[in-house]
Design an enzyme around this catalytic site. Structure first.
Site, PDB file in Angstrom:
ATOM      1  N   LYS A  37     131.458 -50.198 -61.694  1.00 56.31           N
ATOM      2  CA  LYS A  37     132.230 -51.572 -60.949  1.00 56.31           C
ATOM      3  C   LYS A  37     132.520 -52.853 -61.495  1.00 56.31           C
ATOM      4  CE  LYS A  37     130.418 -50.539 -56.687  1.00 56.31           C
ATOM      5  NZ  LYS A  37     129.545 -50.340 -55.383  1.00 56.31           N
ATOM      6  N   TYR A  44     125.341 -27.498 -69.683  1.00 58.27           N
ATOM      7  CA  TYR A  44     124.013 -27.683 -68.814  1.00 58.27           C
ATOM      8  C   TYR A  44     123.047 -28.244 -70.055  1.00 58.27           C
ATOM      9  CZ  TYR A  44     124.233 -26.089 -64.125  1.00 58.27           C
ATOM     10  OH  TYR A  44     124.522 -26.249 -63.059  1.00 58.27           O
ATOM     11  N   GLU A  80     119.846 -29.500 -68.310  1.00 57.48           N
ATOM     12  CA  GLU A  80     118.778 -30.395 -67.102  1.00 57.48           C
ATOM     13  C   GLU A  80     117.442 -30.345 -68.064  1.00 57.48           C
ATOM     14  OE1 GLU A  80     117.687 -27.144 -64.511  1.00 57.48           O
ATOM     15  OE2 GLU A  80     119.722 -27.508 -63.119  1.00 57.48           O
ATOM     16  N   THR A 128     125.545 -49.768 -60.752  1.00 53.46           N
ATOM     17  CA  THR A 128     126.600 -47.994 -61.112  1.00 53.46           C
ATOM     18  C   THR A 128     127.561 -48.597 -62.024  1.00 53.46           C
ATOM     19  OG1 THR A 128     128.454 -49.707 -60.059  1.00 53.46           O
ATOM     20  CG2 THR A 128     127.360 -48.023 -58.246  1.00 53.46           C
ATOM     21  N   ARG A 188     133.098 -43.035 -63.321  1.00 53.63           N
ATOM     22  CA  ARG A 188     132.205 -43.630 -62.715  1.00 53.63           C
ATOM     23  C   ARG A 188     130.808 -43.250 -62.502  1.00 53.63           C
ATOM     24  NH1 ARG A 188     134.250 -44.441 -57.192  1.00 53.63           N
ATOM     25  NH2 ARG A 188     136.027 -45.246 -58.352  1.00 53.63           N
ATOM     26  N   ASP A 239     119.408 -53.778 -57.125  1.00 58.94           N
ATOM     27  CA  ASP A 239     120.964 -52.707 -57.192  1.00 58.94           C
ATOM     28  C   ASP A 239     122.337 -53.861 -57.712  1.00 58.94           C
ATOM     29  OD1 ASP A 239     123.199 -51.564 -56.515  1.00 58.94           O
ATOM     30  OD2 ASP A 239     122.183 -50.470 -54.720  1.00 58.94           O
TER      31      ASP A 239
END
Ligand SMILES: *Cc1c(COP(=O)(O)O)cnc(C)c1O
Length: 412
Positions: A228, A53, A55, A225, A234, A199
């Site tokens: 791609k 974790y 954060e 992203t 991903r 984008d």
């Protein structure tokens, strides 16, 4: 792939993963949003940072024990900044849609006006479509391409922007086969006082390799992203001007997301290092060359391509000219071992579920090492299926795709 434990404990899932690998290797993957990650990226994905974790951001975490995670995340950030010449980068977005959501909320409040390209013209769902959060939370104004040329119509965009005064204007698309003149978008944003956002989910790999203009140095905010053309795991990332770094980081966490997926961030770092290599430039160049040859082959055989061709990694074929719907073409090609997706074409008289077009792209076949001569063969296979899709033609096409794939195995 090292899947000894999965095989032992869960043979059901193991065999499905193996079957999926086989499907990927025995078929010709032309879905332009997909790619094949390297063995190095795959390995990094399956590692222990998934347990952690973290954060917050490097140096400011809400949990202890992040001394190595911080270095991993900083490496991903630094590499991405260098790759795109960015002033600031956030590598935590879990995927493209949440990256866009975070970017929108960094600059807009509910009810503010967002201007983006309509879905059936090549825009993404998150660019203001009514079934998506972007078209319900914000006041969505949508622009179109020119009906004749099927190209971006800057005069129309400028006029609409002057009339509707959007808070943010979005460029960068999902199904637009031509290069984008980002400088004209920047000028319209300056004239109308809008935030300039791009984008580049689809074209990021081409942008950082110099095969497409890179908007990052002069746009306010750019989302992408990572899976791609950029050929990473991903996920997604946001780049922005230094003056917006705090609002972007706060919009990702704590506004939208909780703990980042640090194994994925490690894999992003590996992919960004790959993208810095000379071989990546070659790959990006070949993607564009391959797309041009595939497009020319299809057009020579009488197929109509939206806008008459391609400048990037993708193309849209209007299959209505062959008496098919996009759905029928997609299904016939799938049986032949060629994967693509049905897609609307600009001003499509048909509905998105059964549109008039199919979308094809060359990232995966290029990653597998295919070049111009293979594109001619793929174009011929596709045309044979579009022309005549009876069982015999499909069977013949399936044999040809298998034969071609044999020579271009990727995962051992
Ligand atoms: C693919 C894509 C997205 C969404 O990415 P996901 O990872 O599927 O959420 C956003 N914008 C554009 C332009 C895309 O092509």
């Amino acid at each position: 792939m090292h899947l000894g434990k999965v095989k032992e404990f869960d043979p059901e899932i193991y065999s499905l993963i193996e079957k999926e690998k086989e499907r990927q290797m025995e078929g010709i993957e032309l879905i332009p949003s997909e790619n094949l990650v390297s063995q190095a990226v795959l390995e990094a994905l399956g590692t222990v940072p998934t347990n952690k974790y973290s954060e917050g951001y490097p140096g400011k975490r809400y949990y202890s024990g992040n001394e190595f995670i911080d270095v991993i995340e900083n490496a991903a950030i630094d590499r991405l900044k260098k790759l795109f010449n960015a002033e600031h980068a956030n590598v935590q977005p879990l995927s493209g849609a949440p990256a866009n959501m975070a970017a929108f909320f960094a600059f807009m409040k509910p009810g503010d006006t967002l201007m983006g390209m309509r879905l059936d013209m090549g825009g993404h769902l998150t660019h203001g479509h009514k079934v998506n959060f972007s078209g319900t939370i914000f006041n969505s104004v949508q622009y179109m391409v020119d009906k004749e040329t099927e190209l971006i119509d800057f005069e129309q965009i400028r006029k609409t922007a002057l009339e509707t005064k959007p808070k943010l204007i979005l460029s960068g698309y999902t199904a637009y086969p031509r290069s984008i003149d980002f400088k004209q978008f920047r000028e319209i944003c300056d004239e109308t006082g809008a935030i300039a956002m791009a984008d580049i989910a689809h074209i990021a790999g081409l942008c950082c390799a110099g095969e497409h203009e890179n908007p990052v140095p002069y746009f306010d905010v750019v989302t992408t992203t990572t899976h791609k053309t950029l050929r990473g795991p991903r996920g997604a990332a946001i780049m922005c001007k230094k003056e917006f770094s705090e609002q972007i980081d706060k919009a990702v966490f704590p506004f939208l997301q909780g703990g980042p997926h640090e194994n994925v961030i490690a894999a992003k770092a590996v992919a960004f290092k790959e993208a810095q290599q000379p071989s990546f430039k070659q790959y990006a160049k070949q993607i564009v060359k391959n797309a041009k040859v595939l497009a020319e082959t299809l057009m020579e055989k009488g197929n109509r391509l939206v806008s008459g061709g391609t400048d990037n990694h993708l193309m849209l074929v209007d299959v209505s000219k062959k008496g098919l719907t996009g759905k029928e073409a997609e299904a016939a090609l799938e049986k032949s071992g060629v994967y693509c997706n049905k897609n609307t074409i600009p001003f499509d008289p048909r509905k998105p579920w059964e549109p008039s077009g199919i979308r094809l792209g060359t990232p995966v076949v290029t990653t597998r090492g295919m070049k111009e001569s293979e594109m001619k063969e793929i174009g011929a296979i596709i045309d044979s299926v579009l022309e005549k899709h009876d069982d015999a033609s499909i069977k013949k096409a399936r044999e040809r795709t298998k034969e071609l794939c044999k020579k271009f195995q990727f995962y051992k």
